[in-house]
Motif scaffolding. Structure first.
Motif, PDB file in Angstrom:
ATOM      1  N   VAL A  40      36.348  31.863 -28.888  1.00  0.00           N
ATOM      2  CA  VAL A  40      35.028  31.252 -28.740  1.00  0.00           C
ATOM      3  C   VAL A  40      34.954  30.667 -27.336  1.00  0.00           C
ATOM      4  O   VAL A  40      35.798  29.856 -26.948  1.00  0.00           O
ATOM      5  N   VAL A  41      33.948  31.118 -26.571  1.00  0.00           N
ATOM      6  CA  VAL A  41      33.813  30.718 -25.168  1.00  0.00           C
ATOM      7  C   VAL A  41      32.459  30.053 -24.982  1.00  0.00           C
ATOM      8  O   VAL A  41      31.432  30.602 -25.375  1.00  0.00           O
ATOM      9  N   ASP A  42      32.447  28.873 -24.383  1.00  0.00           N
ATOM     10  CA  ASP A  42      31.209  28.125 -24.154  1.00  0.00           C
ATOM     11  C   ASP A  42      30.680  28.420 -22.759  1.00  0.00           C
ATOM     12  O   ASP A  42      31.282  28.024 -21.760  1.00  0.00           O
ATOM     13  N   MET A  43      29.546  29.137 -22.687  1.00  0.00           N
ATOM     14  CA  MET A  43      28.915  29.499 -21.421  1.00  0.00           C
ATOM     15  C   MET A  43      27.438  29.104 -21.481  1.00  0.00           C
ATOM     16  O   MET A  43      26.565  29.953 -21.657  1.00  0.00           O
ATOM     17  N   PRO A  44      27.123  27.808 -21.353  1.00  0.00           N
ATOM     18  CA  PRO A  44      25.743  27.349 -21.487  1.00  0.00           C
ATOM     19  C   PRO A  44      24.781  28.087 -20.565  1.00  0.00           C
ATOM     20  O   PRO A  44      25.054  28.252 -19.382  1.00  0.00           O
ATOM     21  N   GLY A  45      23.671  28.541 -21.136  1.00  0.00           N
ATOM     22  CA  GLY A  45      22.630  29.198 -20.362  1.00  0.00           C
ATOM     23  C   GLY A  45      22.818  30.689 -20.165  1.00  0.00           C
ATOM     24  O   GLY A  45      21.907  31.383 -19.727  1.00  0.00           O
ATOM     25  N   VAL A  46      23.993  31.220 -20.484  1.00  0.00           N
ATOM     26  CA  VAL A  46      24.248  32.650 -20.319  1.00  0.00           C
ATOM     27  C   VAL A  46      23.567  33.409 -21.463  1.00  0.00           C
ATOM     28  O   VAL A  46      23.601  32.987 -22.613  1.00  0.00           O
TER      29      VAL A  46
END
Length: 130
Positions: A40-46
């Protein structure tokens, strides 16, 4: 960290950051679930359209970009919000079935499923009576 997925060493991360010119290293959680790993990778706005996930030999790469558009008719006096790039790389062991990796994204959270190859899965051995 699990030997199935290894993060790059600190020196590899520094070299990769320099190569990718100020890309952020997004936070990651890795879970083992049955015969697969969940990343699980957090990439806000992607968004789906601005996300690239590739496997090259044993390297899994994720890259995403967020572009902030200037509202029409406005000019910036001061702006801290700008385009942002994310990049993360992992080295996969031979246990992972690279052809079966799946990914999804929702609200900037990327979820990858990395199934283990059948030959590397845990299985119970039946015991026969003598």
């Amino acid at each position: 960290m699990n030997d199935v997925v290894k993060q790059e060493t600190a020196s590899q991360q520094v070299a990769e950051r320099e190569r990718r010119a100020d890309a952020l290293l997004p936070p990651v959680d890795i879970f083992e679930e049955g015969n697969a790993l969940q990343i699980v990778v957090d990439m806000p706005g992607v968004t789906r359209e601005s996300l690239t996930i590739e496997v090259d030999n044993s390297v899994l790469s994720l890259e995403g970009e967020v572009r902030i558009e200037m509202p029409e008719g406005l000019s910036a006096i001061y702006a801290e919000v700008r385009a942002q790039r994310y990049a993360r790389r992992f080295t996969l062991s031979q246990e992972i079935d690279r052809e079966a990796i799946t990914a999804s994204i929702e609200n900037g959270v990327v979820r990858l499923t990395l199934p283990k190859k059948e030959t590397h899965r845990r299985r119970r051995i039946d015991i026969k009576a003598a």
